[in-house]
Design a protein around this motif. Structure first.
Motif, PDB file in Angstrom:
ATOM      1  N   ALA A  78       0.007   7.949   0.635  1.00 33.87           N
ATOM      2  CA  ALA A  78      -0.819   8.468   1.721  1.00 33.87           C
ATOM      3  C   ALA A  78      -2.288   8.535   1.310  1.00 33.87           C
ATOM      4  CB  ALA A  78      -0.325   9.853   2.137  1.00 33.87           C
ATOM      5  N   ILE A  79      -2.556   8.911   0.048  1.00 35.63           N
ATOM      6  CA  ILE A  79      -3.939   8.987  -0.441  1.00 35.63           C
ATOM      7  C   ILE A  79      -4.555   7.594  -0.524  1.00 35.63           C
ATOM      8  CG2 ILE A  79      -5.345   9.546  -2.476  1.00 35.63           C
ATOM      9  CD1 ILE A  79      -3.403  11.921  -2.930  1.00 35.63           C
ATOM     10  N   LEU A  80      -3.810   6.636  -1.036  1.00 33.10           N
ATOM     11  CA  LEU A  80      -4.321   5.274  -1.144  1.00 33.10           C
ATOM     12  C   LEU A  80      -4.584   4.681   0.234  1.00 33.10           C
ATOM     13  CD1 LEU A  80      -2.014   3.911  -4.006  1.00 33.10           C
ATOM     14  CD2 LEU A  80      -4.366   4.744  -4.189  1.00 33.10           C
ATOM     15  N   LYS A  81      -3.724   4.971   1.186  1.00 32.71           N
ATOM     16  CA  LYS A  81      -3.922   4.494   2.559  1.00 32.71           C
ATOM     17  C   LYS A  81      -5.145   5.147   3.185  1.00 32.71           C
ATOM     18  CE  LYS A  81      -0.174   4.440   5.118  1.00 32.71           C
ATOM     19  NZ  LYS A  81       1.147   4.878   5.656  1.00 32.71           N
ATOM     20  N   ASP A  82      -5.320   6.424   2.943  1.00 34.13           N
ATOM     21  CA  ASP A  82      -6.459   7.140   3.503  1.00 34.13           C
ATOM     22  C   ASP A  82      -7.778   6.535   3.021  1.00 34.13           C
ATOM     23  OD1 ASP A  82      -7.699   9.364   4.957  1.00 34.13           O
ATOM     24  OD2 ASP A  82      -8.185  10.155   2.977  1.00 34.13           O
ATOM     25  N   LEU A  83      -7.800   6.089   1.760  1.00 34.13           N
ATOM     26  CA  LEU A  83      -9.009   5.487   1.185  1.00 34.13           C
ATOM     27  C   LEU A  83      -9.101   3.988   1.459  1.00 34.13           C
ATOM     28  CD1 LEU A  83      -9.083   7.243  -2.312  1.00 34.13           C
ATOM     29  CD2 LEU A  83     -10.432   7.824  -0.286  1.00 34.13           C
ATOM     30  N   ARG A  84      -8.055   3.430   2.046  1.00 31.71           N
ATOM     31  CA  ARG A  84      -7.945   1.974   2.221  1.00 31.71           C
ATOM     32  C   ARG A  84      -8.274   1.266   0.901  1.00 31.71           C
ATOM     33  NH1 ARG A  84      -6.683   0.448   7.224  1.00 31.71           N
ATOM     34  NH2 ARG A  84      -6.903  -1.723   6.561  1.00 31.71           N
ATOM     35  N   ALA A  85      -7.666   1.737  -0.145  1.00 29.02           N
ATOM     36  CA  ALA A  85      -7.992   1.295  -1.497  1.00 29.02           C
ATOM     37  C   ALA A  85      -7.441  -0.099  -1.795  1.00 29.02           C
ATOM     38  CB  ALA A  85      -7.422   2.288  -2.515  1.00 29.02           C
ATOM     39  N   ASN A  86      -8.210  -0.865  -2.553  1.00 28.55           N
ATOM     40  CA  ASN A  86      -7.662  -2.045  -3.223  1.00 28.55           C
ATOM     41  C   ASN A  86      -6.798  -1.548  -4.377  1.00 28.55           C
ATOM     42  OD1 ASN A  86      -9.164  -3.989  -1.663  1.00 28.55           O
ATOM     43  ND2 ASN A  86     -10.963  -3.418  -2.853  1.00 28.55           N
ATOM     44  N   VAL A  87      -5.603  -2.096  -4.510  1.00 30.05           N
ATOM     45  CA  VAL A  87      -4.664  -1.618  -5.519  1.00 30.05           C
ATOM     46  C   VAL A  87      -4.323  -2.752  -6.478  1.00 30.05           C
ATOM     47  CG1 VAL A  87      -2.432  -0.535  -5.957  1.00 30.05           C
ATOM     48  CG2 VAL A  87      -3.688   0.016  -3.857  1.00 30.05           C
ATOM     49  N   THR A  88      -4.567  -2.514  -7.772  1.00 24.85           N
ATOM     50  CA  THR A  88      -4.159  -3.454  -8.811  1.00 24.85           C
ATOM     51  C   THR A  88      -3.024  -2.825  -9.604  1.00 24.85           C
ATOM     52  OG1 THR A  88      -6.346  -4.458  -9.013  1.00 24.85           O
ATOM     53  CG2 THR A  88      -4.869  -4.679 -10.895  1.00 24.85           C
ATOM     54  N   VAL A  89      -1.894  -3.531  -9.657  1.00 24.99           N
ATOM     55  CA  VAL A  89      -0.716  -3.039 -10.366  1.00 24.99           C
ATOM     56  C   VAL A  89      -0.506  -3.884 -11.620  1.00 24.99           C
ATOM     57  CG1 VAL A  89       1.780  -2.680 -10.253  1.00 24.99           C
ATOM     58  CG2 VAL A  89       0.355  -2.209  -8.245  1.00 24.99           C
ATOM     59  N   SER A  90      -0.389  -3.212 -12.766  1.00 20.37           N
ATOM     60  CA  SER A  90      -0.187  -3.899 -14.043  1.00 20.37           C
ATOM     61  C   SER A  90       1.274  -4.298 -14.179  1.00 20.37           C
ATOM     62  CB  SER A  90      -0.593  -2.990 -15.201  1.00 20.37           C
ATOM     63  OG  SER A  90      -1.961  -2.625 -15.089  1.00 20.37           O
ATOM     64  N   LEU A  91       1.499  -5.582 -14.416  1.00 19.48           N
ATOM     65  CA  LEU A  91       2.859  -6.112 -14.532  1.00 19.48           C
ATOM     66  C   LEU A  91       2.781  -7.399 -15.340  1.00 19.48           C
ATOM     67  CD1 LEU A  91       5.846  -5.766 -13.525  1.00 19.48           C
ATOM     68  CD2 LEU A  91       5.211  -7.241 -11.598  1.00 19.48           C
ATOM     69  N   ASP A  92       3.447  -7.438 -16.483  1.00 20.00           N
ATOM     70  CA  ASP A  92       3.262  -8.544 -17.421  1.00 20.00           C
ATOM     71  C   ASP A  92       4.302  -9.649 -17.320  1.00 20.00           C
ATOM     72  OD1 ASP A  92       1.079  -7.183 -18.343  1.00 20.00           O
ATOM     73  OD2 ASP A  92       2.068  -6.364 -20.112  1.00 20.00           O
ATOM     74  N   GLY A  93       5.119  -9.616 -16.269  1.00 18.44           N
ATOM     75  CA  GLY A  93       6.107 -10.654 -16.099  1.00 18.44           C
ATOM     76  C   GLY A  93       7.425 -10.090 -15.619  1.00 18.44           C
ATOM     77  N   PRO A  94       8.502 -10.896 -15.678  1.00 23.68           N
ATOM     78  CA  PRO A  94       9.817 -10.437 -15.248  1.00 23.68           C
ATOM     79  C   PRO A  94      10.343  -9.335 -16.158  1.00 23.68           C
ATOM     80  CG  PRO A  94       9.946 -12.596 -16.291  1.00 23.68           C
ATOM     81  CD  PRO A  94       8.496 -12.291 -16.137  1.00 23.68           C
ATOM     82  N   PRO A  95      11.408  -8.655 -15.753  1.00 20.69           N
ATOM     83  CA  PRO A  95      11.890  -7.481 -16.508  1.00 20.69           C
ATOM     84  C   PRO A  95      12.110  -7.717 -17.990  1.00 20.69           C
ATOM     85  CG  PRO A  95      13.010  -7.616 -14.400  1.00 20.69           C
ATOM     86  CD  PRO A  95      12.194  -8.862 -14.508  1.00 20.69           C
ATOM     87  N   GLU A  96      12.656  -8.868 -18.355  1.00 26.75           N
ATOM     88  CA  GLU A  96      12.956  -9.099 -19.777  1.00 26.75           C
ATOM     89  C   GLU A  96      11.701  -9.151 -20.636  1.00 26.75           C
ATOM     90  OE1 GLU A  96      13.166 -13.181 -17.665  1.00 26.75           O
ATOM     91  OE2 GLU A  96      13.729 -11.072 -17.265  1.00 26.75           O
ATOM     92  N   ILE A  97      10.559  -9.413 -20.025  1.00 27.58           N
ATOM     93  CA  ILE A  97       9.269  -9.410 -20.734  1.00 27.58           C
ATOM     94  C   ILE A  97       8.550  -8.082 -20.534  1.00 27.58           C
ATOM     95  CG2 ILE A  97       6.975 -10.460 -20.832  1.00 27.58           C
ATOM     96  CD1 ILE A  97       8.302 -13.125 -20.069  1.00 27.58           C
ATOM     97  N   ASN A  98       8.417  -7.678 -19.283  1.00 27.91           N
ATOM     98  CA  ASN A  98       7.640  -6.475 -18.971  1.00 27.91           C
ATOM     99  C   ASN A  98       8.248  -5.206 -19.566  1.00 27.91           C
ATOM    100  OD1 ASN A  98       5.331  -5.392 -17.228  1.00 27.91           O
ATOM    101  ND2 ASN A  98       7.046  -4.142 -16.526  1.00 27.91           N
ATOM    102  N   ASP A  99       9.569  -5.112 -19.594  1.00 28.80           N
ATOM    103  CA  ASP A  99      10.203  -3.901 -20.129  1.00 28.80           C
ATOM    104  C   ASP A  99       9.935  -3.722 -21.621  1.00 28.80           C
ATOM    105  OD1 ASP A  99      11.198  -3.086 -17.726  1.00 28.80           O
ATOM    106  OD2 ASP A  99      13.219  -3.867 -18.031  1.00 28.80           O
TER     107      ASP A  99
END
Length: 427
Positions: free
Chosen positions: A180-201
């Protein structure tokens, strides 16, 4: 790919048609003849008609090219809302736990608002001001994000300033409240994710050692469902010698509903073989993306979109980033730095609260292309002199270039030029 150069013209020859020439100052691209290619040398050209035309082009000054000079004044702040994290990423540059060596559960908003007022009052009427929320993990303190966002919007509205908001998050704490807070700010969102589960985990485990990917994917589902009320949704991966399977990351990203993908070579990495493999993988991703969807799909990859934009607009870049010029970093104790990577390094602190050390900031005002002695590089106005922190990590000096960074950047610019040519020819 073979490369030749005459002063500010660099030419490339692939196995795809006529040689391609790039005018470094004017940010122009043109096909050239085999005759012109054959006579290209670093400082001289033969006197055939084709080569004389190439020489005349090199001497041209295009009045439509836009300078990369940054207007003075801070127009962007990144704020460490917290200096703690719920993950323990293996390569974390913030002390291994998001703390930068100085844990702080949350920023003091009462001290932050006067600091924001100081900078906002110096933005011209009708200007732009950007806030990026960082950590640690910023969504550990959503109330602080909301308070800061409300204050900035209130201050901006009175002077017709456009306020923009972004957040960099690990994506594991998306829930009704944070969304709700991110929507209220209409924020650009960057999510850190380094690949599929076998790599990212393995790269981004929780503090108890368990994997985080399932939580990130669920967070992304909620973010994508709310896309109409958010800005850009970006997936960002960090890659090093322990994880250089970028194409697997790209394929995984495509199963998720994001607008943009960013692939970053770790600032702590310093290995020639890994550097070259990173470039090879990026070229493979570019080939895959272009084959699947042409320019539109290729430009989902942040670095290629950046170069295409600069070429389309003939927009020079004289600074890789605006550190110390248009941008500052606020840590969770309201100390001011020029760069997120420099948090906690007292020698790099340039202020506290609303007090700035103008003598220290003065050293950042010259363009990085000039400070880093990049004037003779053909890629200078697409690169902007490179990252000062990466240079310092490798060479010990912010203004002595890291050769691996230069190789990586010039290689990817060359790739972008090829696909720019193919895109425009296709059009």
């Amino acid at each position: 790919m073979e490369q030749r150069r005459y002063k500010d013209i660099v030419a490339f020859k692939w196995d795809q048609g006529a040689p391609l020439a790039f005018h470094a100052r004017n940010l122009e691209i043109a096909e050239i003849s085999e005759q012109a290619w054959a006579g290209m040398k670093e400082d001289t050209l033969a006197s055939t008609e084709a080569q004389l035309e190439l020489k005349a082009w090199e001497q041209e000054i295009n009045p439509d090219v836009k300078s990369g000079h940054l207007e003075p004044g801070i127009r962007s702040l990144t704020i460490n809302v917290t200096q703690i994290c719920n993950l323990k990423c293996t390569y974390c540059a913030a002390g291994g736990d998001g703390s930068y060596g100085a844990p702080q559960t949350k920023i003091n908003v009462e001290k932050t608002l006067p600091q924001l007022k100081f900078f906002l009052e110096r933005v011209p009427e009708g200007g732009r001001f950007k806030i990026t929320f960082l950590g640690g993990e910023p969504l550990l303190y959503p109330e602080g994000i909301q308070e800061i966002g409300n204050y900035v919007r209130l201050m901006a509205a009175g002077r017709n300033i456009h306020a923009g908001f972004s957040i960099v998050t690990n994506g594991t704490l998306i829930n009704d409240k944070t969304l709700a807070i991110l929507k209220d700010l209409r924020a650009n969102v960057t999510v850190s994710l380094d690949g599929p589960p076998e790599i990212n985990d393995k790269a981004r485990p929780s503090k108890d050692g368990s994997g985080s990917t399932s939580l990130v994917v669920e967070g992304l589902r909620q973010l994508s469902d709310a896309k109409a009320s958010l800005g850009l949704l970006t997936l960002h991966g960090v890659f090093n010698s322990d994880n250089l399977d970028l194409i697997s990351a790209y394929n995984f990203y495509q199963t998720l509903k994001a607008d943009r993908y960013e692939f970053t070579y770790s600032v702590a990495e310093n290995d020639d073989d890994s550097n070259r493999l990173f470039v090879e993988q990026m070229n493979l991703i570019a080939k895959t993306a272009f084959a699947a969807g042409g320019e539109k799909e290729l430009r989902k990859i942040g670095i290629f979109d950046q170069y295409f934009f600069a070429l389309d607009n003939q927009q020079q870049t004289e600074n890789y980033c605006g550190a110390g010029k248009s941008f500052l970093m606020v840590d969770a104790k309201n100390n001011l730095y020029t760069c997120p990577w420099e948090v906690g390094h007292k020698e790099e602190q340039v202020g506290q609260g609303a007090e700035l050390n103008y003598d220290q900031l003065a050293q950042y005002q010259a363009p990085l292309v000039e400070k880093n002695n990049c004037q003779s590089c053909w890629a200078r106005f697409l690169c902007g002199g490179g990252c000062m922190f990466i240079h310092k990590q490798s060479t010990g000096s912010k203004h002595r270039k890291d050769g691996q960074f230069c190789f990586r950047t010039r290689s990817l610019i060359g790739t972008a030029l090829l696909y720019y040519k193919l895109s425009r020819v296709a059009c």
